[in-house]
Write an enzyme that holds these catalytic residues in place. Structure first.
Site, PDB file in Angstrom:
ATOM      1  CE  LYS A   1     -14.267 -10.923  20.647  1.00 47.42           C
ATOM      2  NZ  LYS A   1     -12.935 -10.489  20.880  1.00 47.42           N
TER       3      LYS A   1
ATOM      4  CB  SER B   1     -10.042 -10.864  17.915  1.00 48.01           C
ATOM      5  OG  SER B   1     -10.738 -11.627  18.946  1.00 48.01           O
TER       6      SER B   1
ATOM      7  CD  GLU C   1     -14.604 -10.157  24.575  1.00 53.11           C
ATOM      8  OE1 GLU C   1     -13.575  -9.588  25.037  1.00 53.11           O
ATOM      9  OE2 GLU C   1     -14.397 -11.109  23.580  1.00 53.11           O
TER      10      GLU C   1
ATOM     11  CB  SER D   1     -11.737 -13.986  21.036  1.00 56.28           C
ATOM     12  OG  SER D   1     -11.575 -12.762  22.077  1.00 56.28           O
TER      13      SER D   1
END
Length: 316
Positions: free
Chosen positions: A90, A151, A187, A87
């Site tokens: 991101k 997240s 994801e 993550s």
């Protein structure tokens, strides 16, 4: 006797000069300036040694890099090695979304519908899915907050779909001069293929370059940079990583990444961030841990120990 006028004139001038020399002159008052307190300079070999010592506890692959953003050399171990971001990726995705806002392609207030088919699998992190099982309409600002601060994987995939997919984010990173960071998958693809995470990688040193872009802000408008830093600073994730051993109240703008454990392995447990020092200077720190069979608590302790060593090096 006839006076010599020239001699009288010279004599008069001498008298005047003597009187002036004897008259106390006003002293110019000079306020003494305080001597600047020398700012600490980190002993790099010592810090590198402390990083290496902490890394041994992970019993896996560890990469770390740190730099004082106001000027200094990078201190790193395995700084040029590839690590799965999870993550952490991101953060660059959020930067690209805000870049599109700055260009007028998107607006923070526009509404975006999130429906059940957008949700990730149950084992993937998604507060949006958990709180709204029937779906919800959110503003772009709210989706960004969920992705960067919380997240949220569902928010990430919805935003990736909105801007054109992972490849456009990597293209943007190259355009702003960031190499050695690859955004290649969604994801959802992480959840379907464990190996996908290895295709989305960064090096610790490239993560520092990313954090410098966030700190200095030339690639984003002041408003977008401020919003991104707000989301990073208010993130509740990973409190025992970079922030874990720092003095209470230390400001840290950071982004974590975690694979979770599968088949007794943690494939990725990361944290990158900007630490504000007591003298208002800023440390950029990136720590990546991968492919370890050690428990998550120990791995978070590795990150926290490296963060504390880095902090101590620049303030002692």
């Amino acid at each position: 006797m006839i006076r010599n006028k020239r001699a009288d004139l010279v004599l008069g001038l001498l008298v005047v000069c003597m009187l002036q020399a004897c008259t106390p002159q006003a002293q110019t008052s000079v306020t003494p300036q305080p001597t600047p307190t020398p700012r600490p300079v980190c002993a790099q070999p010592e810090l590198r040694s402390q990083m290496e010592k902490a890394a041994l506890l992970a019993q896996g692959k560890v990469g770390a890099a740190a730099v004082l953003l106001e000027g200094g050399e990078v201190v790193a171990i395995n700084g040029a090695e590839h690590f799965p971001m999870q993550s952490v990726y991101k953060l660059p995705i959020g930067m690209y979304v805000l870049h599109q806002v700055d260009r007028g392609q998107l607006t923070l207030d526009q509404k975006i519908e999130v429906i059940p088919k957008d949700f990730l699998t149950g084992r993937q992190h998604s507060p949006i899915r958990d709180k709204n099982p029937k779906g919800i309409e959110l503003s772009l600002r709210e989706l960004l907050r969920f992705m960067v601060s919380e997240s949220d994987g569902t928010a990430c995939d919805v935003l990736l779909g909105l801007v054109g997919g992972p490849s456009v984010v990597t293209k943007y990173l190259r355009e702003i001069g960031l190499e050695d960071i690859i955004v290649a998958n969604t994801e959802r693809e992480f959840g379907q293929d464990e190996q996908a995470q290895y295709r989305n990688w960064a090096t610790p040193e490239s993560a520092l370059a990313l954090l410098r872009k966030v700190h200095e802000g030339p690639t984003l408008s002041p408003a977008s940079r401020s919003l991104l830093l707000e989301f990073l600073t208010k993130s509740p994730t990973g409190p025992r990583r970079i922030k874990g051993m720092l003095p209470q109240g230390t400001q840290v703008a950071h982004k974590t990444g975690s694979s979770g454990r599968l088949n007794d392995y943690t494939r990725a447990l990361n944290d990158i961030g900007i630490i504000t020092l007591p003298d208002d200077r800023h440390l950029a720190l990136a720590v990546f841990v991968s492919d370890s069979k050690v428990d998550e608590q120990t791995l978070e302790g590795v990150i926290a120990t490296i963060a504390r060593s880095t902090w101590d090096c620049w303030i002692k």
